[in-house]
Design an enzyme around this catalytic site. Structure first.
Site, PDB file in Angstrom:
ATOM      1  N   CYS A 281      -7.007   7.630  12.801  1.00  0.00           N
ATOM      2  CA  CYS A 281      -5.255   7.905  12.547  1.00  0.00           C
ATOM      3  C   CYS A 281      -4.731   7.401  14.065  1.00  0.00           C
ATOM      4  CB  CYS A 281      -4.855   9.339  12.320  1.00  0.00           C
ATOM      5  SG  CYS A 281      -5.720   9.921  10.960  1.00  0.00           S
TER       6      CYS A 281
ATOM      7  N   CYS B 274       0.854  -1.213  -0.045  1.00  0.00           N
ATOM      8  CA  CYS B 274      -0.018  -0.095  -0.133  1.00  0.00           C
ATOM      9  C   CYS B 274       0.841   1.224  -0.049  1.00  0.00           C
ATOM     10  CB  CYS B 274      -0.647   0.213   1.406  1.00  0.00           C
ATOM     11  SG  CYS B 274      -2.463  -0.431   0.992  1.00  0.00           S
TER      12      CYS B 274
HETATM   13  S1  FES Z   1      -3.744   7.994   9.679  1.00  0.00           S
HETATM   14 FE1  FES Z   1      -5.265   7.672   8.058  1.00  0.00          FE
HETATM   15  S2  FES Z   1      -5.895   9.637   7.653  1.00  0.00           S
HETATM   16 FE2  FES Z   1      -4.520   9.893   9.160  1.00  0.00          FE
END
Ligand code: FES
Ligand SMILES: Cc1ncc(COP(=O)(O)O)c(C=O)c1O
Ligand SMILES: Cc1ncc(COP(=O)(O)O)c(C=O)c1O
Ligand code: FES
Lengths: 159, 385, 385
Positions: free
Chosen positions: A112, A41
């Site tokens: 995140c 990815c």
């Molecule tokens: S880690 Fe996915 S948007 Fe920040």
């Protein structure tokens, strides 16, 4: 534009504990890293831990992150949170603790902080030799494209 | 923060001070309704007429072919709906994978309403294949809707070559020229285009005004239904100050287009120097057929939002993807369609210049950009992998 | 001509100087795109947020319930389409014969698309009959769309009584409040209304901006499809200066509504004195439930356009019918639905006042109007019939 807290911006601009930990083969000390995201990815968080083998204390933690502002700030926050904890204590650290440490994250960016929690789990399990059950990328829509984190996975973790 | 080095002109532009000046009387004393029966409203009607001529002149159209709208999105929605209503028996649409959401999402909605849509692919350079276009068309094709220039990469499509193929099949041809108008000379008189969208805030007019070109003879049903403003083609009290502003901006753009070489030189210098001073970066999209103000550069191994916020710290405005998708976390559908590797995809930044961009501003970007990339790469686990 | 005695405020209003002042920074230095990822755009987003709160406060709504549009017409189109999309199985609509074309013509279009529409009649006073409303409704009724106040006569409908009946049948309730907002206090918190349209230029904000109230929980699909602005409920780059202007106008209207008695007194004096000094004239529409700023008077035996042009000669702006139908030669559909005799129908004039109307201006109208009517009647073959 995302509404980031000052803490997020501070840790983004001046992150603490960035980089990696070399394994110097010191007696009684173990160095491991855990990783989430896939190279395929092209996105990942790598969390490095230095562990005191006797009491399972985290002596040091460092991170390497490829990701957005909140990913970098979350990684840095995580390392701050877990330094000095035992592995058992560290396993209780959740993505909510990370978000709290940051003074909050925008709702769309909560995930995140999730990968911080996952990388920690990965590092500790690796150290303890426990296999990690790979969550299927099932039903949910792909929310965090950098880390291939799906919505259902986030729900699982956030709940 | 009041000022910044503004390199996000494909998102929106600064209103030209002359445009503001032209608008002001229509925000103050001349507030009449142009459709009213009294002189007070009538005089406003005359000003609207002049603005219509100014917009028509910019694209080589007749003023009767200009319909004022509220934005580029409305223009695209209206054009697509009108083209389909004009040929209710045809149920196929051709577009590309790299259109703006204001076309793509309309097409997606139409797929749930009994239409078939072909999304033409683009190559690694962001270009479409004319043979794929021809192969996709049938007698059932009502509409081909293709953008003039891409908002993210600046890549320009060969509109007239496309138009010739469209006409072979008797379909209508709509062009989203939101990024082209004001940057590229257009002449509808010698064009194959039936419907063309433009948006004021991309060419130094204010936000909230746009226009749709409708070729004389093309059957048109209004998208906004109600009163008979715009000769029955767009209902709703006219946004007079916006219209006057768009007219003035169109007039100014005519002179400005002649000087656009200057802007292009700045863009070229920015691009060339970034590529030279920063390792592992590349230009996304073909460099030849491209808007003169745009460059989209992929910085490998780092993430776009992190770059943008770092630039923001230095007072530099740029973007990744389009502003209207920046709230979403998906990487750009345009770059994905071009087949970029994920490493580049996530770290791509668009710099879009305007007539206001200075050499000193470009120098500043060239100074800080290497530092930013270096710092973020130092954080990245892929660095030196 | 630069100034006039402006009694055509139901067509459009003067932009409040404070509104222009509030807008100006957003036409000049703060030109960023509120959806952008940099502070320069983000600060604009904050201003838009404040404007949304100001508009919400005026009608007692939550700011998440406000969607900015380009005009009242767009609001009406969007609301009606959204309400039908939310209940695709229901195919019946109820409205009145006296709606604005921005509702009536949408309904007419829907009749060609498989919908049945009931157009409620009005009596000689311009009022609807609540029992006719109830009798028209069935389980198949998706939407009741009824205006708050009529733009031509000022007649106000009993919106909450209507709403209670609508809710009995589980239909959605849309109210075109374009003429009411800023003149009548509204509170969505205690209301039965699901969707409510307002338009900036009717309340001293500029042309080209409006808003739609969408009650929390009401399913809503965007009318303008594209980017995800307005939380996915209205695509297209936000008309920032317009939004800021509407916010300011909404804030000012809150104070202003408290003083509206003054305007009403001027209107009442105008109306009373005209009726006293000019023979053969009458007020069209109920005088009790009416907007405080509007009077519509029928002057028998003479023709509206001739009256308007005569008034225009004296620098007085008024109108017959609505501005968006004034180009057509049909007599007002509103007055026809009220069953006025032809003699009155053609000679009806609407005077609509604003906070800027002065006693001296009313005096002037009272001075010239008898002369105008006398002169035109002297020309008329029906005089003394
Ligand atoms: S880690 Fe996915 S948007 Fe920040
Ligand atoms: C009752 C009513 N509804 C809708 C409208 C349409 O508003 P706009 O002209 O802002 O589209 C008007 C005014 O023109 C009106 O008076
Ligand atoms: C190519 C293209 N089409 C359409 C639009 C939509 O225009 P607007 O934001 O004026 O609705 C934009 C810009 O946002 C664009 O770049
Ligand atoms: S790290 Fe930002 S989207 Fe995944």
């Amino acid at each position: 534009m995302w509404d980031y807290t000052d803490k997020v911006m501070e840790l983004f601009y001046n992150p603490k504990n960035q980089g990696l930990l070399e394994d110097n083969q010191e007696p009684g000390i173990a160095v491991v890293f855990g990783e989430v995201g896939s190279i395929a990815c092209g996105d990942a968080l790598r969390l490095h831990l230095k562990i005191d083998v006797d009491n399972e204390k985290i002596l040091d933690a460092r991170f390497q992150t490829f990701g957005c502002t909140s990913a970098i700030a979350s990684s840095s926050a995580l390392t701050e949170l877990i330094k000095g904890l035992t592995l058992d204590q560290a396993l209780k650290v959740t993505n909510k603790d990370i978000a709290e440490y940051l003074g909050g994250l925008p709702e769309a960016k909560m995930h995140c902080s999730v990968m911080g929690q996952e990388a920690l789990e990965a590092a500790i399990f690796k150290y303890r030799g426990i296999p990690i059950d790979v969550h299927e990328e099932d039903e949910g829509a792909l929310i965090c494209s950098c880390f291939g984190i799906s919505e259902s996975k986030i729900r699982r973790v956030i709940q | 923060m009041q000022t910044c080095i503004y390199l996000d002109n494909n998102a929106t532009t600064k209103v030209d001070p002359e445009v503001v000046e032209a608008m002001l009387p229509y925000l103050t004393q001349y507030y009449g309704n142009p459709s009213s029966m009294h002189t007070f409203g009538g005089q406003v009607g005359k000003a609207v007429k002049q603005a219509r001529q100014q917009v028509a002149a910019l694209i080589g159209a007749d003023d009767s072919e200009i319909v004022f709208t509220s934005c580029g999105t409305e223009g695209n929605n209206a054009a697509i709906r009108a083209a389909l209503q004009a040929q209710p028996e045809k149920r196929h649409i051709v577009t590309t994978q790299v259109e703006h959401p204001a076309v793509l999402n309309v097409c997606k909605q139409l797929e749930t309403q009994g239409y078939t849509v072909t999304y033409l692919s683009v190559n690694r350079q962001g270009q479409i294949d004319l043979d794929e276009l021809s192969a996709s068309m049938t007698g059932n094709t009502a509409l081909v809707t293709i953008m003039y220039a891409n908002n993210e990469t600046g890549v320009v499509f060969p509109i007239e070559q496309i138009g010739l193929r469209v006409k072979e099949y008797g379909a209508l041809f709509h062009v989203d020229a939101v990024q082209a108008v004001g940057k590229v000379p257009l002449n509808m008189k010698t064009s194959t285009v039936d419907l063309l969208t433009l948006s004021g805030h991309k060419l130094h007019a204010p936000k909230g005004i746009g226009a749709l070109y409708v070729r004389r003879g093309v059957r048109f049903r209004p998208f906004l239904v109600g009163g008979h403003q715009e000769r029955g083609r767009r209902a709703g009290t006219e946004n007079v100050p916006g219209i006057i502003g768009l007219g003035k901006a169109a007039e100014l753009a005519q002179t400005y287009i002649k000087d656009i070489k200057h802007e292009q030189q700045l863009r070229d210098r920015l691009e060339k120097t970034l590529l030279e001073t920063i390792p592992d970066c590349e230009v996304n999209g073909e460099r030849k057929n491209r808007l003169p103000n745009t460059t989209n550069i992929g910085f490998k191994y780092i993430e776009g939002e992190a770059i943008l916020l770092s630039l923001n710290q230095y007072g530099i405005c740029a973007s990744s993807g389009s502003a209207c998708t920046s709230g979403s976390l998906e990487p750009s559908h345009v770059l994905r369609s071009m087949g970029l590797p994920y490493t580049t995809l996530h770290g791509s930044i668009r710099f879009s210049l305007s007539r206001y961009t200075t050499a000193a501003e470009i120098d500043r970007v060239l100074e800080v950009m290497p530092l930013i990339v270096e710092r973020l790469r130092a954080l990245s686990p892929f660095n030196n992998d």
